[in-house]
Design an enzyme around this catalytic site. Sequence first.
Site, short mmCIF file in Angstrom:
data_model
loop_
_atom_site.label_atom_id
_atom_site.label_comp_id
_atom_site.label_asym_id
_atom_site.label_seq_id
_atom_site.Cartn_x
_atom_site.Cartn_y
_atom_site.Cartn_z
N THR A 1 4.62 -3.48 -10.91
CA THR A 1 3.91 -2.66 -11.89
C THR A 1 2.45 -2.55 -11.51
O THR A 1 1.81 -3.55 -11.18
CB THR A 1 4.02 -3.28 -13.29
OG1 THR A 1 5.40 -3.43 -13.62
CG2 THR A 1 3.34 -2.41 -14.33
N ILE B 1 14.47 0.62 -20.37
CA ILE B 1 13.06 0.95 -20.54
C ILE B 1 12.28 -0.35 -20.68
O ILE B 1 12.66 -1.24 -21.46
CB ILE B 1 12.85 1.85 -21.78
CG1 ILE B 1 13.45 3.24 -21.49
CG2 ILE B 1 11.37 1.95 -22.13
CD1 ILE B 1 13.50 4.15 -22.67
N GLY B 2 11.21 -0.47 -19.91
CA GLY B 2 10.42 -1.69 -19.94
C GLY B 2 9.19 -1.54 -20.79
O GLY B 2 9.07 -0.65 -21.63
N THR C 1 1.55 -6.56 -16.74
CA THR C 1 2.58 -6.55 -15.70
C THR C 1 3.41 -7.82 -15.80
O THR C 1 2.92 -8.84 -16.28
CB THR C 1 1.96 -6.42 -14.30
OG1 THR C 1 2.99 -6.52 -13.31
CG2 THR C 1 0.93 -7.52 -14.04
#
Lengths: 188, 132
Positions: free
Chosen positions: B1, B30-31, B51
């Site tokens: 990320t 989905i994060g 992140t």
Amino acid sequence: MGWAIALHGGAGDIPRSMPPERREPREAALRHCLQIGVDAIKAGRSPLDVVELVVRELEDNPHFNAGRGSVLTSNGTVEMEACVMVGDTKKCGAVSGLTTVKNAVSLARLVMEKTPHIYLGFDGAEQFAKEQGVETLDASHFITPENVDRLKQAKEANKVQIDYTQPIQKVEEEDESASLPNGDSQIG
Amino acid sequence: TVGCVAVDSSGNLAAATSTGGLVNKMAGRIGDTPIIGAGTYANSLCAVSATGKGEAIIRATIGRDVAALMEYKGLSLEKAAAYVVQECAPVGTVGLVAVSANGQVTMPFNTNGMFRACANEDGYTHVGIWQD
């Protein structure tokens, strides 16, 4: 009071034994992206412009997990996502499930600026990208050999990995000459 | 990320985050990155980009919690971010970068390492991976 900028390229189980050929390009990329941000903010660009500019650069770098170099789903595909947010207005935009958009962060900004919504995903987000004329590429552009190897290792271990998780080592492996695709020895 | 936060000399703030997610994630997962208040957040006090493991970051509402501790408890950016990273998310799951409206910068993480960099108007610059 003064300007400031910070960026990240991912967190995880990053081994201190990471070889220079893997560490140095990432450090160089961090410096490069930081300088882009510093130059932009010194030039009077807005913080929104600065963060978009820097993240686009990070997305284009295959050493980081976004854009080119995105990690793979269990199906071997990429599904990218991004978000932007502005502090004083709390305006924001986000996208998920992108497979062809070169720079997801810029599409997220367009969601913020061109729609009454905050968040678009998957087919709707891709459709919006086409309508806005943002740059798209074949999905193969985003997939790197290193990430294909990482997916293979993760599937063999039946695990998911966050950024920079150390390669999963197979305990039954006894071939001392074996090495992982990224050059890390399995025997330490 | 990947992510970036910035503040200008007038105190205007912005945050951006972008990711491919987790290796071997389920299709459709989905994060935290696009979830406002989790992986990305900005208000008039600070801008945050996180992140790590998205599920942990969403559960802990990492970005918004940093801002809330500053807003409601009067903590500095550094103390608010350190508290959230060390106390609100499991070890090994999160890192963040954040700036405040008055130009403070912090980059805490509870993972083994985080690729990160920062600079400010005073000429301070830092690039790092592990805890120094």
